[in-house]
Scaffold this motif. Structure first.
Motif, PDB file in Angstrom:
ATOM      1  N   PRO A   1       0.798  -1.233   0.000  1.00 32.03           N
ATOM      2  CA  PRO A   1       0.000   0.000   0.000  1.00 32.03           C
ATOM      3  C   PRO A   1       0.828   1.279   0.000  1.00 32.03           C
ATOM      4  CG  PRO A   1      -1.026  -1.606   1.439  1.00 32.03           C
ATOM      5  CD  PRO A   1       0.279  -2.210   0.984  1.00 32.03           C
ATOM      6  N   ALA A   2       1.853   1.373   0.843  1.00 37.15           N
ATOM      7  CA  ALA A   2       2.655   2.599   0.909  1.00 37.15           C
ATOM      8  C   ALA A   2       3.423   2.828  -0.386  1.00 37.15           C
ATOM      9  CB  ALA A   2       3.619   2.548   2.094  1.00 37.15           C
ATOM     10  N   GLU A   3       3.937   1.747  -0.979  1.00 35.41           N
ATOM     11  CA  GLU A   3       4.637   1.861  -2.258  1.00 35.41           C
ATOM     12  C   GLU A   3       3.695   2.357  -3.346  1.00 35.41           C
ATOM     13  OE1 GLU A   3       8.077  -1.609  -2.189  1.00 35.41           O
ATOM     14  OE2 GLU A   3       6.063  -2.109  -2.882  1.00 35.41           O
ATOM     15  N   ARG A   4       2.522   1.793  -3.370  1.00 39.03           N
ATOM     16  CA  ARG A   4       1.551   2.166  -4.401  1.00 39.03           C
ATOM     17  C   ARG A   4       1.176   3.632  -4.263  1.00 39.03           C
ATOM     18  NH1 ARG A   4      -3.358  -1.631  -6.533  1.00 39.03           N
ATOM     19  NH2 ARG A   4      -4.205  -0.216  -8.101  1.00 39.03           N
ATOM     20  N   LEU A   5       0.936   4.078  -3.027  1.00 44.10           N
ATOM     21  CA  LEU A   5       0.568   5.469  -2.816  1.00 44.10           C
ATOM     22  C   LEU A   5       1.690   6.403  -3.257  1.00 44.10           C
ATOM     23  CD1 LEU A   5      -1.387   7.045   0.042  1.00 44.10           C
ATOM     24  CD2 LEU A   5       0.867   7.963  -0.457  1.00 44.10           C
ATOM     25  N   ALA A   6       2.921   6.100  -2.862  1.00 41.56           N
ATOM     26  CA  ALA A   6       4.055   6.960  -3.215  1.00 41.56           C
ATOM     27  C   ALA A   6       4.240   7.025  -4.725  1.00 41.56           C
ATOM     28  CB  ALA A   6       5.329   6.449  -2.535  1.00 41.56           C
ATOM     29  N   PHE A   7       4.134   5.878  -5.386  1.00 38.39           N
ATOM     30  CA  PHE A   7       4.337   5.828  -6.838  1.00 38.39           C
ATOM     31  C   PHE A   7       3.216   6.543  -7.577  1.00 38.39           C
ATOM     32  CE2 PHE A   7       3.557   3.743 -10.935  1.00 38.39           C
ATOM     33  CZ  PHE A   7       4.784   3.917 -11.551  1.00 38.39           C
ATOM     34  N   VAL A   8       1.968   6.238  -7.216  1.00 38.39           N
ATOM     35  CA  VAL A   8       0.825   6.825  -7.922  1.00 38.39           C
ATOM     36  C   VAL A   8       0.803   8.345  -7.745  1.00 38.39           C
ATOM     37  CG1 VAL A   8      -1.698   7.016  -7.923  1.00 38.39           C
ATOM     38  CG2 VAL A   8      -0.612   4.766  -7.920  1.00 38.39           C
ATOM     39  N   LEU A   9       0.930   8.823  -6.497  1.00 34.59           N
ATOM     40  CA  LEU A   9       0.835  10.262  -6.272  1.00 34.59           C
ATOM     41  C   LEU A   9       1.990  11.011  -6.910  1.00 34.59           C
ATOM     42  CD1 LEU A   9      -0.482  10.666  -2.615  1.00 34.59           C
ATOM     43  CD2 LEU A   9      -1.756  10.631  -4.760  1.00 34.59           C
ATOM     44  N   HIS A  10       3.211  10.478  -6.787  1.00 38.76           N
ATOM     45  CA  HIS A  10       4.353  11.222  -7.320  1.00 38.76           C
ATOM     46  C   HIS A  10       4.500  11.053  -8.826  1.00 38.76           C
ATOM     47  CE1 HIS A  10       8.606  11.991  -8.398  1.00 38.76           C
ATOM     48  NE2 HIS A  10       8.442  12.993  -7.576  1.00 38.76           N
ATOM     49  N   ASP A  11       4.522   9.812  -9.288  1.00 40.55           N
ATOM     50  CA  ASP A  11       4.839   9.567 -10.696  1.00 40.55           C
ATOM     51  C   ASP A  11       3.662   9.860 -11.623  1.00 40.55           C
ATOM     52  OD1 ASP A  11       7.047   8.402  -9.305  1.00 40.55           O
ATOM     53  OD2 ASP A  11       7.506   7.231 -11.089  1.00 40.55           O
TER      54      ASP A  11
ATOM     55  N   LEU B   1      10.660   4.614  -1.440  1.00 43.96           N
ATOM     56  CA  LEU B   1       9.526   3.745  -1.719  1.00 43.96           C
ATOM     57  C   LEU B   1       9.059   3.894  -3.163  1.00 43.96           C
ATOM     58  CD1 LEU B   1       7.220   4.050   1.441  1.00 43.96           C
ATOM     59  CD2 LEU B   1       8.431   2.014   0.659  1.00 43.96           C
ATOM     60  N   ALA B   2       8.950   5.130  -3.620  1.00 44.31           N
ATOM     61  CA  ALA B   2       8.513   5.372  -4.996  1.00 44.31           C
ATOM     62  C   ALA B   2       9.520   4.810  -5.990  1.00 44.31           C
ATOM     63  CB  ALA B   2       8.317   6.865  -5.230  1.00 44.31           C
ATOM     64  N   SER B   3      10.805   4.962  -5.669  1.00 41.00           N
ATOM     65  CA  SER B   3      11.849   4.439  -6.550  1.00 41.00           C
ATOM     66  C   SER B   3      11.786   2.916  -6.622  1.00 41.00           C
ATOM     67  CB  SER B   3      13.218   4.890  -6.042  1.00 41.00           C
ATOM     68  OG  SER B   3      14.255   4.361  -6.842  1.00 41.00           O
ATOM     69  N   ARG B   4      11.577   2.283  -5.468  1.00 41.13           N
ATOM     70  CA  ARG B   4      11.470   0.828  -5.444  1.00 41.13           C
ATOM     71  C   ARG B   4      10.249   0.365  -6.227  1.00 41.13           C
ATOM     72  NH1 ARG B   4      11.897  -1.311   0.366  1.00 41.13           N
ATOM     73  NH2 ARG B   4       9.723  -0.611   0.530  1.00 41.13           N
ATOM     74  N   ALA B   5       9.148   1.080  -6.052  1.00 42.05           N
ATOM     75  CA  ALA B   5       7.937   0.738  -6.799  1.00 42.05           C
ATOM     76  C   ALA B   5       8.163   0.899  -8.295  1.00 42.05           C
ATOM     77  CB  ALA B   5       6.783   1.620  -6.337  1.00 42.05           C
TER      78      ALA B   5
END
Length: 282
Positions: free
Chosen positions: A109-119, A142-146
């Motif tokens: 969940p945290a990865e998905r949120l970071a990736f979706v909101l930022h990227d 987290l976003a980078s890992r996602a």
């Protein structure tokens, strides 16, 4: 702020859909967010669009975490599935990219949120970090890992969008009692197999031919109201729920754009072994 919410509704729905992968759940998230906004003191909000995005994102994060808990007990479901329009959901999934939605569903969940909101929505890391109780640097990681997982994930079957359209049309026809539309989706020699838990019989049920199979599907109109499309072992299936519990799963085999086989599963042991991703269709 309610006026601002309505003005930004399309963007907020897009955020929720990419976070959750389901129109029904995205609309539920927007309803929850709207209630929160209507009760909040927003006099000090300087960036309404950004603030509303974080409200929706927080609701979605809670829903994702609740979903993770449900996966640990695959037969449990807190409430019946929200009924969405399969055709609308198929169009929206195609517009986002079905393969991307499938991969997003593998993220925490945290990865998905970071990736979706930022990227996808260019939300700065320092605004995302408080939502997941991380520092901006940790959120960036987290976003980078996602991002690496999204880029490196194997592509789902190229046939998945077509499966989704066909099964979505099957669900719509069953819900609506449209016999002719259902018949048009079935191969003339379609075979339906149902285990003994579907209808108590000494032997599993075997039905052959488009018309008999369609007639049997019409008998499940009531259950179809609480059905949803799910991804099981890389293919689109249909899950039926009753009183919040998974009762029946339909798995499909295809011949082009037609359904050639339907496997109806209701035995609890078989359902538990499949562990379908209930409530977040791709």
């Amino acid at each position: 702020m309610i006026e601002e919410f309505e003005a930004h509704r399309a963007r907020l729905r897009a955020v929720a859909y990419r976070m959750l992968g389901s129109i029904g759940e995205a609309d539920d998230a927007l309803q929850d967010a709207w209630l929160r906004v209507s009760r909040a003191d927003t006099g000090d909000v300087e960036n309404p669009a950004g603030w509303l995005t974080t409200v929706v994102a927080r609701v979605c994060l809670n829903m994702l975490r609740s979903r993770e808990h449900r996966r640990e007990e695959p037969l449990e479901r807190a409430a019946a599935v929200s009924v969405a329009d399969p055709e609308e959901e198929a169009l929206l999934a195609d517009s986002v990219g079905l393969a991307l939605l499938v991969v997003l569903d593998t993220l925490a969940p945290a990865e998905r949120l970071a990736f979706v909101l930022h990227d996808m929505f260019q939300v700065p890391f320092d605004e995302i970090a408080p939502l997941i109780e991380k520092t901006p640097a940790a959120t960036r990681q987290l976003a980078s890992r996602a991002r690496r997982r999204v880029k490196g994930a194997p592509s789902p079957s190229a046939d998945l969008p077509r499966q989704r359209r066909v099964v979505g049309a099957y669900l719509a026809a069953t819900r609506g009692g449209d016999f002719d539309a259902l018949l048009a989706l079935l191969h003339p020699d379609v075979v339906l197999r149902a285990d003994r838990a579907v209808v108590p019989t000494p032997e599993p049920i075997l039905v052959s031919g488009a018309r008999p199979v369609a007639e049997g599907a019409m008998a499940s109109m009531g259950r179809a109201r609480f059905a949803d499309l799910v991804l099981v072992d890389g293919g689109i299936a249909m899950a039926m729920l009753e009183a919040g519990r998974l009762r029946v799963l339909l798995r499909f085999t295809f011949d082009g754009d037609l359904i050639s086989e339907i496997d109806v599963i209701a035995e609890p042991e078989r359902l538990a072994g499949l562990e379908p991703a209930i409530g977040h269709t791709m």
